[in-house]
Design an enzyme around this catalytic site. Structure first.
Site, PDB file in Angstrom:
ATOM      1  N   ASP A 275       0.866  -1.179   0.000  1.00 31.90           N
ATOM      2  CA  ASP A 275       0.000   0.000   0.000  1.00 31.90           C
ATOM      3  C   ASP A 275       0.906   1.234   0.000  1.00 31.90           C
ATOM      4  O   ASP A 275       2.137   1.141   0.121  1.00 31.90           O
ATOM      5  CB  ASP A 275      -0.976  -0.015   1.182  1.00 31.90           C
ATOM      6  CG  ASP A 275      -2.197   0.870   0.904  1.00 31.90           C
ATOM      7  OD1 ASP A 275      -2.150   1.694  -0.041  1.00 31.90           O
ATOM      8  OD2 ASP A 275      -3.201   0.760   1.632  1.00 31.90           O
TER       9      ASP A 275
HETATM   10  C1  BGC Z   1      -5.125   3.171   0.130  1.00 36.27           C
HETATM   11  C2  BGC Z   1      -5.292   2.127  -0.946  1.00 36.27           C
HETATM   12  C3  BGC Z   1      -5.177   2.768  -2.301  1.00 36.27           C
HETATM   13  C4  BGC Z   1      -3.840   3.472  -2.396  1.00 36.27           C
HETATM   14  C5  BGC Z   1      -3.574   4.078  -3.751  1.00 36.27           C
HETATM   15  C6  BGC Z   1      -3.914   4.053  -0.082  1.00 36.27           C
HETATM   16  O1  BGC Z   1      -3.935   5.138   0.767  1.00 36.27           O
HETATM   17  O2  BGC Z   1      -5.044   2.539   1.388  1.00 36.27           O
HETATM   18  O3  BGC Z   1      -6.529   1.488  -0.779  1.00 36.27           O
HETATM   19  O4  BGC Z   1      -5.351   1.818  -3.303  1.00 36.27           O
HETATM   20  O5  BGC Z   1      -3.809   4.482  -1.415  1.00 36.27           O
HETATM   21  O6  BGC Z   1      -4.343   5.185  -3.979  1.00 36.27           O
END
Ligand code: BGC
Length: 711
Positions: free
Chosen positions: A263
């Protein structure tokens, strides 16, 4: 490319080039060359270096991505195209209801259709992979991200996970209109302690394997191409550097052979967790754990090369990760066509097409949940109606992850009712303050629709709350309205269950409408005026208050179970101030037609391993409208080597049924679906007594017993 061509390519790449394939950056890095500031400066990258990374996040638009891809391919020594990934969660430009609502549809075909529509739109805009589905089991609605999950139940989430993977990917991700899916957040992100986003988790081994892991596994079995690690810790170890989780469980046990991506900055954040000393150790641990792509931290780009050159890290692990990334590019067909579907013409044809607009309406109508109705619904167009509450004319009702949706296309409830019922006597006061003028109008109306709950700005990532009550202003509005008119229809907007005990008690009807998407309010108006018979069922229980959280219909007896009463009893497991059960439980929901159920019939009371028995009910539509009834099957394993839940959902079917029609609905039961982790963590089934319940919701007592005999 053939696999051996892919391997030759890998062999030919320099170490630096390989590492670049494992780095994902967001669009901020790709401004004009030489103008890189902010995050790029933190990454200590030279101006052209971003163009050599393997994938990009959050950029869309066919012509923009074509230009970027051209620059990227030109900068790459081996002309390797980038994968464009984006958060297309519940729609691209056309937003569909938020995932917790999609879960409430109890309809995998609908979930697949929505994912497929989202895939078509974003693929036309040049996107190759989506960070969806999110299938974190979530029993705590203080956590704002429960909005992004199909709900609280491992089985429902698993069915929805597989359906969404099918919708996004089809049977071949290189085909037109398909994108690679990324299941997230692996694992247990839906259980942050106290509902506070990013917090640690405390999940028992049994619950982790039996409940939390199941939906991700369903996505893996459906062929999902990517898995995203979670921000949180499991067992005190951050998921992103957790080798047991990523290699032993995900790869070896579940058999996942796709790409693991961290993530956002999650590798770097293991330093904050206090489990890596610095970005170098974080990079080493993450790669050893099996995380292939570093999303938006400088750990891999800054450290993998020297780690490999010094011999601290086996270069073979880098090769393994790069091979998986190249394989995904190949499966997407990017070596032959680096833009994939991206074209302005396709965008014009597909984005916000009539088909998708209609789906947006239908999806909202299929996923709203009617929780109470004393007969005030459906409304008669000839009646005098007043609509109150600020949410009646709020455009922020498409959900916080509909980041690419075209806001100007969103219809508020006011827009929708005015459009659909231009001749009706409907007055609107989109205000949470009850002025005398408003109350006078309310008093003289046949019915009043009050819009309560949250808009999208109060849900989603990092939007945790300690108190899930309605805002005070809305409660005052509700009591003022109640004092002059009892025919109240409460519409509850939001990305999470909210505590509404007083509202539920004093309303004539309650409709949970979630955050319905671009044209979702048209679907809501279809329910209000009886064009559609509501068929949604709760995918998350609605508690009485925050103090009941986390809550789920999956409960255990304890040594001091509570007898069947809502009164407080001393020295048994209960609360002094609220019942144990939620205000509305998982699976609950009404329609406009009464559906009758026969008792459960079993084809046999003995289940022999390797064989099946069938549980059946007859249902009958006793009302005047065509209906869709969600028949739900729950099973209880009465005694085990470890304590077993009082019931678990094991099957459901949404059945269309005409007025006066009778249908038999049957579910097969086999030993496989009764397996659980026993006292020694073997995934097995134990002989003994079971009860199968088949009914309208998780409260049904319509049950019958069967037995698995000792050998
Ligand atoms: C989130 C993810 C997301 C990623 C990319 C993160 O802050 O937890 O779910 O896919 O950002 O935008």
């Amino acid at each position: 490319m053939t696999d051996s061509q892919l391997k030759n390519l890998l062999r030919d790449m320099s170490l630096q080039e390989k590492i670049e394939q494992l780095v994902q950056l967001h669009g901020g890095f790709f401004g004009d060359v030489g103008m890189i500031t902010g995050p790029a400066a933190e990454f200590k990258m030279s101006p052209n270096q971003p163009y050599r990374t393997g994938s990009l996040l959050g950029e869309t638009g066919a012509s923009h991505l074509k230009e970027l891809q051209d620059r990227i391919v030109a900068s790459q020594p081996h002309k390797i195209p980038a994968i464009f990934m984006a958060d297309v969660i519940h729609g691209y430009k056309t937003a569909f209801p938020v995932p917790v609502a999609i879960g409430s549809g109890f309809d995998p075909e609908l979930a697949e259709e929505i994912a497929s529509a989202a895939a078509e739109e974003c693929a036309a805009a040049g996107v190759h992979a989506t960070f969806s589905p999110m299938v974190d089991v979530s029993k705590d609605c203080r956590w704002g991200r429960c909005m992004e999950s199909p709900g609280e139940d491992p089985y429902l989430n698993s069915v929805m996970a597989a359906a969404q993977v099918r919708g996004f990917q089809g049977d071949d991700i290189s085909k037109k209109g398909k994108v690679a899916a990324c299941v997230k957040h692996f694992a247990g992100y839906g259980a942050p302690v106290a509902g506070r986003d990013y917090n640690v988790t405390e999940i028992s081994e049994h619950t982790f394997f039996e409940e939390y892991l199941k939906p991700y596994e369903a996505a893996v079995n459906a062929g999902v191409k990517l898995v995203m690690t979670a921000f949180n810790t499991v067992d005190r170890k951050p998921c992103t550097t957790n080798k047991r989780l990523l290699r032993d469980i995900l790869r070896d046990k579940m058999g996942f052979d796709g790409v693991v991506i961290s993530d956002y900055n999650a590798i770097g954040e293991t330093v904050n967790h206090g489990s890596s000393a610095d970005s170098r150790e974080a990079a080493k641990k993450a790669l050893i754990a099996g995380c292939d792509i570093d999303m938006m931290s400088d750990c891999y780009i800054g450290n993998l090369k020297s780690l490999a050159e010094s011999g601290e890290l086996d270069e073979g692990l880098i090769d393994e990760a790069v091979y998986r990334v190249l394989k995904l590019k190949n499966e997407l067909g990017l070596f032959e066509n680096p833009y994939k579907d991206g074209s302005e013409e396709a965008e014009r044809e597909i984005v916000f097409s009539k088909k998708h607009r209609e789906l947006s309406r239908r999806a909202a109508a299929e996923t709203a949940v009617l929780l109470k109705n004393n007969g005030v619904l459906p409304l008669d167009e000839k009646k005098k109606i007043t609509v109150v509450g600020a949410l009646a004319d709020d455009r922020a009702i498409i959900g916080s992850w509909a980041i690419f949706a075209d806001d100007s296309k969103t219809l508020t409830l006011k827009d929708a009712l005015e459009k659909e019922y231009p001749g009706a006597d409907i007055s609107f006061f989109a205000d949470d303050n009850a002025s005398d003028e408003i109350l006078e109008k309310v008093k003289n109306s046949d019915a009043v629709i009050i819009c309560l709950g949250e808009n999208q700005d109060r849900t989603g990532e990092s939007m945790s709350v300690a108190d899930i009550s309605l805002p005070k202003s809305q409660l005052s509005l509700f009591s003022a309205v109640k004092s002059v008119n009892k025919n109240i229809i409460s519409l509850i907007f939001g990305g999470r269950p909210l505590a509404i005990p007083e509202v539920a008690n004093d309303s004539a009807a309650v409709l949970e409408v979630w955050l319905p998407g671009t044209l979702g309010t048209l679907g809501i108006s279809d329910i209000l005026f009886g064009k559609v018979n509501p068929s949604g069922r709760l995918s998350m229980s609605i508690p009485y208050c925050s103090g009941q959280l986390p809550i789920s219909y999956i409960q255990f007896n304890t040594g001091r179970p509570k007898p069947e009463t809502d009164c407080f009893i001393r020295y048994v497991s209960n609360y002094m101030d609220v019942p144990n059960r939620p205000l509305y439980s998982f699976g609950q929901g009404l329609g406009y037609s009464e559906i009758g159920y026969s008792p459960v019939r079993l084809s046999s009371e003995i289940l022999t391993p390797g064989e099946k028995i069938t549980a059946s009910v007859d249902i009958e539509n006793k009302g005047k409208m065509s209906a869709k009834e969600t028949v739900q099957m729950y099973i209880r394993d009465v005694k085990g080597s470890v304590v077993r839940p009082l019931r678990e959902l094991k099957g459901f079917r949404k059945v269309p049924i005409e007025p006066g029609e009778k249908k038999t609905v049957s579910f097969e039961i086999d030993c496989d679906m009764l397996r659980f982790y026993d006292a020694d963590m073997n995934f097995t089934v134990e002989p003994g007594d079971f009860t199968v319940y088949v009914g309208k919701d998780s409260l049904t007592e319509n049950g019958a017993g069967f037995r698995i005999l000792e050998n």
